[in-house]
Design an enzyme around this catalytic site. Sequence first.
Site, PDB file in Angstrom:
ATOM      1  N   LYS A  14       0.842  -1.211   0.000  1.00 28.92           N
ATOM      2  CA  LYS A  14       0.000   0.000   0.000  1.00 28.92           C
ATOM      3  C   LYS A  14       0.877   1.260   0.000  1.00 28.92           C
ATOM      4  O   LYS A  14       0.658   2.177  -0.796  1.00 28.92           O
ATOM      5  CB  LYS A  14      -0.927   0.026   1.236  1.00 28.92           C
ATOM      6  CG  LYS A  14      -1.856  -1.174   1.334  1.00 28.92           C
ATOM      7  CD  LYS A  14      -2.773  -1.081   2.537  1.00 28.92           C
ATOM      8  CE  LYS A  14      -2.087  -1.158   3.878  1.00 28.92           C
ATOM      9  NZ  LYS A  14      -1.449  -2.468   4.163  1.00 28.92           N
ATOM     10  N   ARG A  90     -10.236   0.452   8.050  1.00 26.14           N
ATOM     11  CA  ARG A  90      -9.910  -0.970   8.073  1.00 26.14           C
ATOM     12  C   ARG A  90     -10.801  -1.798   8.960  1.00 26.14           C
ATOM     13  O   ARG A  90     -10.474  -2.937   9.280  1.00 26.14           O
ATOM     14  CB  ARG A  90      -8.432  -1.219   8.315  1.00 26.14           C
ATOM     15  CG  ARG A  90      -7.844  -0.746   9.549  1.00 26.14           C
ATOM     16  CD  ARG A  90      -6.404  -0.384   9.305  1.00 26.14           C
ATOM     17  NE  ARG A  90      -5.405  -1.348   9.605  1.00 26.14           N
ATOM     18  CZ  ARG A  90      -4.127  -1.196   9.198  1.00 26.14           C
ATOM     19  NH1 ARG A  90      -3.766  -0.176   8.468  1.00 26.14           N
ATOM     20  NH2 ARG A  90      -3.231  -2.059   9.528  1.00 26.14           N
ATOM     21  N   ARG A 129      11.759  -5.435   5.279  1.00 26.55           N
ATOM     22  CA  ARG A 129      11.416  -4.023   5.026  1.00 26.55           C
ATOM     23  C   ARG A 129      12.211  -3.071   5.926  1.00 26.55           C
ATOM     24  O   ARG A 129      12.471  -3.341   7.086  1.00 26.55           O
ATOM     25  CB  ARG A 129       9.936  -3.782   5.279  1.00 26.55           C
ATOM     26  CG  ARG A 129       9.579  -2.301   5.180  1.00 26.55           C
ATOM     27  CD  ARG A 129       8.137  -2.035   5.158  1.00 26.55           C
ATOM     28  NE  ARG A 129       7.452  -2.517   6.348  1.00 26.55           N
ATOM     29  CZ  ARG A 129       6.143  -2.468   6.508  1.00 26.55           C
ATOM     30  NH1 ARG A 129       5.391  -1.986   5.542  1.00 26.55           N
ATOM     31  NH2 ARG A 129       5.601  -2.928   7.605  1.00 26.55           N
ATOM     32  N   ARG A 162      10.856  -1.448  11.203  1.00 25.55           N
ATOM     33  CA  ARG A 162       9.706  -1.142  12.048  1.00 25.55           C
ATOM     34  C   ARG A 162       9.602  -2.172  13.177  1.00 25.55           C
ATOM     35  O   ARG A 162       9.774  -3.360  12.931  1.00 25.55           O
ATOM     36  CB  ARG A 162       8.426  -1.195  11.193  1.00 25.55           C
ATOM     37  CG  ARG A 162       7.935   0.172  10.797  1.00 25.55           C
ATOM     38  CD  ARG A 162       6.838   0.141   9.787  1.00 25.55           C
ATOM     39  NE  ARG A 162       5.648  -0.603  10.172  1.00 25.55           N
ATOM     40  CZ  ARG A 162       4.530  -0.618   9.471  1.00 25.55           C
ATOM     41  NH1 ARG A 162       4.446   0.085   8.354  1.00 25.55           N
ATOM     42  NH2 ARG A 162       3.485  -1.318   9.844  1.00 25.55           N
ATOM     43  N   ARG A 173      -0.966  -9.330  12.735  1.00 19.30           N
ATOM     44  CA  ARG A 173      -1.517  -8.280  11.864  1.00 19.30           C
ATOM     45  C   ARG A 173      -2.285  -8.905  10.697  1.00 19.30           C
ATOM     46  O   ARG A 173      -3.321  -8.385  10.278  1.00 19.30           O
ATOM     47  CB  ARG A 173      -0.386  -7.378  11.345  1.00 19.30           C
ATOM     48  CG  ARG A 173       0.102  -6.405  12.422  1.00 19.30           C
ATOM     49  CD  ARG A 173       1.506  -5.897  12.151  1.00 19.30           C
ATOM     50  NE  ARG A 173       1.649  -5.192  10.910  1.00 19.30           N
ATOM     51  CZ  ARG A 173       2.809  -5.034  10.271  1.00 19.30           C
ATOM     52  NH1 ARG A 173       3.922  -5.535  10.775  1.00 19.30           N
ATOM     53  NH2 ARG A 173       2.846  -4.377   9.140  1.00 19.30           N
TER      54      ARG A 173
HETATM   55  P1  G5P Z   1       0.081   0.281   8.880  1.00 16.98           P
HETATM   56  O1  G5P Z   1       1.260   1.137   8.978  1.00 16.98           O
HETATM   57  O2  G5P Z   1      -1.027   0.664   7.981  1.00 16.98           O
HETATM   58  P2  G5P Z   1      -0.016  -2.358   7.627  1.00 16.98           P
HETATM   59  O3  G5P Z   1       0.314  -3.561   8.441  1.00 16.98           O
HETATM   60  O4  G5P Z   1      -1.385  -2.257   7.153  1.00 16.98           O
HETATM   61  O5  G5P Z   1       0.586  -1.181   8.523  1.00 16.98           O
HETATM   62  P3  G5P Z   1       2.222  -2.062   6.078  1.00 16.98           P
HETATM   63  O6  G5P Z   1       2.982  -3.039   6.932  1.00 16.98           O
HETATM   64  O7  G5P Z   1       2.564  -0.615   6.195  1.00 16.98           O
HETATM   65  O8  G5P Z   1       0.725  -2.257   6.305  1.00 16.98           O
HETATM   66  P4  G5P Z   1       2.164  -1.867   3.170  1.00 16.98           P
HETATM   67  O9  G5P Z   1       2.166  -0.386   3.310  1.00 16.98           O
HETATM   68  O10 G5P Z   1       1.007  -2.521   2.530  1.00 16.98           O
HETATM   69  O11 G5P Z   1       2.427  -2.586   4.566  1.00 16.98           O
HETATM   70  O12 G5P Z   1       3.475  -2.363   2.390  1.00 16.98           O
HETATM   71  P5  G5P Z   1       4.795  -1.554   1.909  1.00 16.98           P
HETATM   72  O13 G5P Z   1       5.462  -0.935   3.073  1.00 16.98           O
HETATM   73  O14 G5P Z   1       4.474  -0.711   0.730  1.00 16.98           O
HETATM   74  O15 G5P Z   1       5.672  -2.799   1.342  1.00 16.98           O
HETATM   75  C1  G5P Z   1       6.178  -3.777   2.222  1.00 16.98           C
HETATM   76  C2  G5P Z   1       7.592  -4.205   1.765  1.00 16.98           C
HETATM   77  O16 G5P Z   1       7.480  -4.849   0.509  1.00 16.98           O
HETATM   78  C3  G5P Z   1       8.578  -3.056   1.567  1.00 16.98           C
HETATM   79  O17 G5P Z   1       9.877  -3.433   1.966  1.00 16.98           O
HETATM   80  C4  G5P Z   1       8.537  -2.778   0.055  1.00 16.98           C
HETATM   81  O18 G5P Z   1       9.773  -2.256  -0.436  1.00 16.98           O
HETATM   82  C5  G5P Z   1       8.262  -4.190  -0.480  1.00 16.98           C
HETATM   83  N1  G5P Z   1       7.480  -4.143  -1.719  1.00 16.98           N
HETATM   84  C6  G5P Z   1       6.244  -3.586  -1.896  1.00 16.98           C
HETATM   85  N2  G5P Z   1       5.830  -3.730  -3.166  1.00 16.98           N
HETATM   86  C7  G5P Z   1       6.817  -4.406  -3.810  1.00 16.98           C
HETATM   87  C8  G5P Z   1       6.994  -4.883  -5.157  1.00 16.98           C
HETATM   88  O19 G5P Z   1       6.143  -4.730  -6.031  1.00 16.98           O
HETATM   89  N3  G5P Z   1       8.144  -5.540  -5.435  1.00 16.98           N
HETATM   90  C9  G5P Z   1       9.128  -5.753  -4.500  1.00 16.98           C
HETATM   91  N4  G5P Z   1      10.234  -6.398  -4.881  1.00 16.98           N
HETATM   92  N5  G5P Z   1       9.001  -5.320  -3.226  1.00 16.98           N
HETATM   93  C10 G5P Z   1       7.874  -4.672  -2.893  1.00 16.98           C
HETATM   94  O20 G5P Z   1      -0.558   0.083  10.328  1.00 16.98           O
HETATM   95  C11 G5P Z   1       0.263  -0.200  11.437  1.00 16.98           C
HETATM   96  C12 G5P Z   1      -0.572  -0.250  12.702  1.00 16.98           C
HETATM   97  O21 G5P Z   1      -1.193   1.032  12.941  1.00 16.98           O
HETATM   98  C13 G5P Z   1      -2.480   0.871  13.527  1.00 16.98           C
HETATM   99  C14 G5P Z   1      -2.618  -0.622  13.807  1.00 16.98           C
HETATM  100  O22 G5P Z   1      -2.110  -0.896  15.090  1.00 16.98           O
HETATM  101  C15 G5P Z   1      -1.721  -1.247  12.710  1.00 16.98           C
HETATM  102  O23 G5P Z   1      -1.268  -2.564  13.044  1.00 16.98           O
HETATM  103  N6  G5P Z   1      -3.496   1.387  12.571  1.00 16.98           N
HETATM  104  C16 G5P Z   1      -4.818   1.393  12.775  1.00 16.98           C
HETATM  105  N7  G5P Z   1      -5.595   0.980  13.804  1.00 16.98           N
HETATM  106  C17 G5P Z   1      -6.937   1.115  13.666  1.00 16.98           C
HETATM  107  N8  G5P Z   1      -7.542   1.625  12.559  1.00 16.98           N
HETATM  108  C18 G5P Z   1      -6.803   2.062  11.504  1.00 16.98           C
HETATM  109  N9  G5P Z   1      -7.412   2.562  10.409  1.00 16.98           N
HETATM  110  C19 G5P Z   1      -5.380   1.956  11.584  1.00 16.98           C
HETATM  111  N10 G5P Z   1      -4.379   2.266  10.734  1.00 16.98           N
HETATM  112  C20 G5P Z   1      -3.244   1.923  11.349  1.00 16.98           C
HETATM  113 MG    MG Z   2       2.334   0.975   4.951  1.00 15.17          MG
END
Ligand code: G5P
Ligand code: MG
Length: 222
Positions: A14, A90, A129, A162, A173
């Site tokens: 994302k 979410r 990551r 992280r 998660r």
């Molecule tokens: P977050 O921060 O929203 P998550 O768990 O939903 O956390 P996260 O971990 O941030 O999502 P992402 O953003 O989907 O994942 O993924 P990313 O960071 O882009 O990519 C992950 C890795 O893969 C990176 O190293 C990237 O380089 C690699 N990658 C991605 N795409 C590719 C690709 O195409 N190719 C390659 N080779 N690599 C790739 O939420 C964290 C916490 O905040 C709270 C909760 O406690 C949650 O657990 N929270 C909420 N609580 C309640 N309600 C809400 N709405 C909340 N929002 C957050």
């Molecule tokens: Mg993220």
Amino acid sequence: MLNIILIGAPGSGKGTAAGLFKVEWGMVHLSTGDLLRSEIKKGSELGRFAASFLESGRLLPDEVMMQIMAERIRQPDARQCGVLYDGFPRTLAQAEAFDRMLAEHRQRVDGALMLDVAEEVILSRLTARRVCQGCGAVYNAIDRRPRQEGVCDQCGGAVVQRPDDTQETVRRRIATYEHDTLPVIEHYGRQGVLLKVNPGRELSTVVPAIRAWAQGLLDRRE
Ligand code: G5P
Ligand code: MG
């Protein structure tokens, strides 16, 4: 003014997708996870409240998230450009409350993009990551490293792992996502605004499909 939501499991890409498309589409990237992590870093009251939820991979209460978002979308940047919401809503309760909140501003969710990535890809990605503590830019210890180890290419901030990217917390998660967030996908499916893509290991494989879909949304806005 467009409102686009990015939905997907932890590590589905994302933040990476938002980083790419916000520039292309001239939109503000609003990641609730980044917002909470920056409050934790500041040591604010909200940050102190949020810390244990993030560390353990549990969601903050819906009412708290809705209060944060009500304030955030009143900021000038969110009112001028379109917004890419990353990690919000979410839960179904958040999605329904968000619909009502946007309706008060005569807006709606125009599109919801779901990145459907397999669990094995997610697990291997998240332990590798690295993120910038300054601007939130996303890296990967295997194939997307910053030019200088530990230093962000974009803002010079510290690039770190992280604390919730451990095997155990990632599993929690993912379980939270399956239980609480899958109903949100159905919600936007029923509204007819959902695009579900399966990028496999590389987002680039679905970029043309996403661009075509977004162009349709932008054209409708004109
Ligand atoms: P977050 O921060 O929203 P998550 O768990 O939903 O956390 P996260 O971990 O941030 O999502 P992402 O953003 O989907 O994942 O993924 P990313 O960071 O882009 O990519 C992950 C890795 O893969 C990176 O190293 C990237 O380089 C690699 N990658 C991605 N795409 C590719 C690709 O195409 N190719 C390659 N080779 N690599 C790739 O939420 C964290 C916490 O905040 C709270 C909760 O406690 C949650 O657990 N929270 C909420 N609580 C309640 N309600 C809400 N709405 C909340 N929002 C957050
Ligand atoms: Mg993220």
